[in-house]
Design a protein around this motif. Structure first.
Motif, PDB file in Angstrom:
ATOM      1  N   GLU A 247       1.623   8.884  -6.359  1.00 16.65           N
ATOM      2  CA  GLU A 247       2.051  10.274  -6.186  1.00 16.65           C
ATOM      3  C   GLU A 247       3.040  10.671  -7.279  1.00 16.65           C
ATOM      4  O   GLU A 247       2.924  11.746  -7.865  1.00 16.65           O
ATOM      5  N   GLN A 248       4.005   9.790  -7.554  1.00 12.97           N
ATOM      6  CA  GLN A 248       4.974  10.083  -8.609  1.00 12.97           C
ATOM      7  C   GLN A 248       4.277  10.196  -9.961  1.00 12.97           C
ATOM      8  O   GLN A 248       4.584  11.105 -10.745  1.00 12.97           O
TER       9      GLN A 248
ATOM     10  N   SER B 198       1.190  10.991 -10.539  1.00 10.68           N
ATOM     11  CA  SER B 198       0.388  12.215 -10.541  1.00 10.68           C
ATOM     12  C   SER B 198       1.261  13.433 -10.817  1.00 10.68           C
ATOM     13  O   SER B 198       0.892  14.313 -11.599  1.00 10.68           O
ATOM     14  N   GLU B 199       2.420  13.470 -10.177  1.00  6.69           N
ATOM     15  CA  GLU B 199       3.342  14.587 -10.400  1.00  6.69           C
ATOM     16  C   GLU B 199       3.830  14.607 -11.844  1.00  6.69           C
ATOM     17  O   GLU B 199       3.875  15.663 -12.474  1.00  6.69           O
ATOM     18  N   LYS B 200       4.175  13.433 -12.384  1.00  6.91           N
ATOM     19  CA  LYS B 200       4.642  13.363 -13.770  1.00  6.91           C
ATOM     20  C   LYS B 200       3.528  13.761 -14.729  1.00  6.91           C
ATOM     21  O   LYS B 200       3.768  14.449 -15.719  1.00  6.91           O
ATOM     22  N   ALA B 201       2.302  13.319 -14.445  1.00  2.00           N
ATOM     23  CA  ALA B 201       1.168  13.667 -15.302  1.00  2.00           C
ATOM     24  C   ALA B 201       0.939  15.177 -15.296  1.00  2.00           C
ATOM     25  O   ALA B 201       0.649  15.764 -16.339  1.00  2.00           O
ATOM     26  N   ALA B 202       1.090  15.789 -14.143  1.00  4.33           N
ATOM     27  CA  ALA B 202       0.917  17.242 -14.064  1.00  4.33           C
ATOM     28  C   ALA B 202       1.981  17.945 -14.898  1.00  4.33           C
ATOM     29  O   ALA B 202       1.689  18.913 -15.617  1.00  4.33           O
ATOM     30  N   VAL B 203       3.205  17.451 -14.823  1.00  3.44           N
ATOM     31  CA  VAL B 203       4.285  18.046 -15.615  1.00  3.44           C
ATOM     32  C   VAL B 203       4.006  17.871 -17.105  1.00  3.44           C
ATOM     33  O   VAL B 203       4.159  18.802 -17.895  1.00  3.44           O
ATOM     34  N   VAL B 204       3.561  16.667 -17.487  1.00  4.32           N
ATOM     35  CA  VAL B 204       3.274  16.396 -18.900  1.00  4.32           C
ATOM     36  C   VAL B 204       2.127  17.279 -19.384  1.00  4.32           C
ATOM     37  O   VAL B 204       2.173  17.826 -20.483  1.00  4.32           O
TER      38      VAL B 204
ATOM     39  N   LYS C 296       0.831  -1.207   0.000  1.00  4.65           N
ATOM     40  CA  LYS C 296       0.000   0.000   0.000  1.00  4.65           C
ATOM     41  C   LYS C 296       0.867   1.259   0.000  1.00  4.65           C
ATOM     42  O   LYS C 296       0.585   2.217  -0.713  1.00  4.65           O
ATOM     43  N   GLU C 297       1.913   1.256   0.806  1.00  6.92           N
ATOM     44  CA  GLU C 297       2.816   2.412   0.854  1.00  6.92           C
ATOM     45  C   GLU C 297       3.497   2.614  -0.493  1.00  6.92           C
ATOM     46  O   GLU C 297       3.594   3.738  -0.987  1.00  6.92           O
ATOM     47  N   LYS C 298       3.945   1.520  -1.091  1.00  6.99           N
ATOM     48  CA  LYS C 298       4.616   1.606  -2.389  1.00  6.99           C
ATOM     49  C   LYS C 298       3.638   2.087  -3.448  1.00  6.99           C
ATOM     50  O   LYS C 298       3.986   2.927  -4.284  1.00  6.99           O
TER      51      LYS C 298
END
Length: 166
Positions: A54-55, A57-63, A46-48
């Motif tokens: 999160e990673q 989501s961040e990459k999608a926002a950048v893209v 679950k943590e992974k």
């Protein structure tokens, strides 16, 4: 020898023993918790998963941001090229043609306005109301109307192709 002399020689008192036992229990509890956390694969997964989400989501926002920037740049380039082309056409078109085009456009607008006024004057009010209701219903039910039209076209095409085969 009394208790005090024994304490000075290195034998712990009962209070010191209790404190030492309590410290050992705390350390043991922390060690057990750490081992349990390592053994809890579901929690680790679950943590992974949360970290990966999160990673992503961040990459999608950048893209998305990069895509928006590129789209804005492309849109600007297209707008600029369109303006240049329009200006080039306008520069190369003789003035007489531009004037005639403007006159024709004005005549078309005036004719359309006259036709609209004539239709509004000559159409009975009940018919206008029915047409307005039909248009409202059609706007509200676009999907079924489009599907029905597609079915009708398919039916007509099939019927036409069968007529040719006979």
């Amino acid at each position: 020898m009394n208790d005090e002399s024994q304490n000075k020689m290195g034998t712990p008192t009962p209070e010191e023993l209790r404190e030492q036992v309590e410290r050992t229990r705390d350390e043991l509890g922390q060690t057990v918790e750490a081992l349990a956390a390592k053994a809890d694969i579901k929690a680790q997964a679950k943590e992974k998963t949360a970290a990966v989400k999160e990673q992503a989501s961040e990459k999608a926002a950048v893209v998305r941001e990069q895509a928006a920037e590129k789209a804005a740049a492309a849109s600007g380039q297209i707008r600029e090229k369109t303006e240049q082309a329009a200006q080039l056409v306008k520069d190369r078109t003789p003035d007489a043609v531009l004037e005639k085009t403007a006159q024709a456009a004005a005549q078309v607008r005036e004719s359309a306005a006259q036709a609209r006024r004539y239709a509004a004057e000559k159409t009975p009010d009940p018919l206008l109301e029915k047409a307005d209701r039909a248009a409202t219903a059609a706007r509200a039910n676009r999907t079924p109307l489009i599907a029905g039209g597609a079915v009708l076209v398919a039916f007509l095409l099939i019927r036409r192709s069968r007529g040719r085969n006979r």
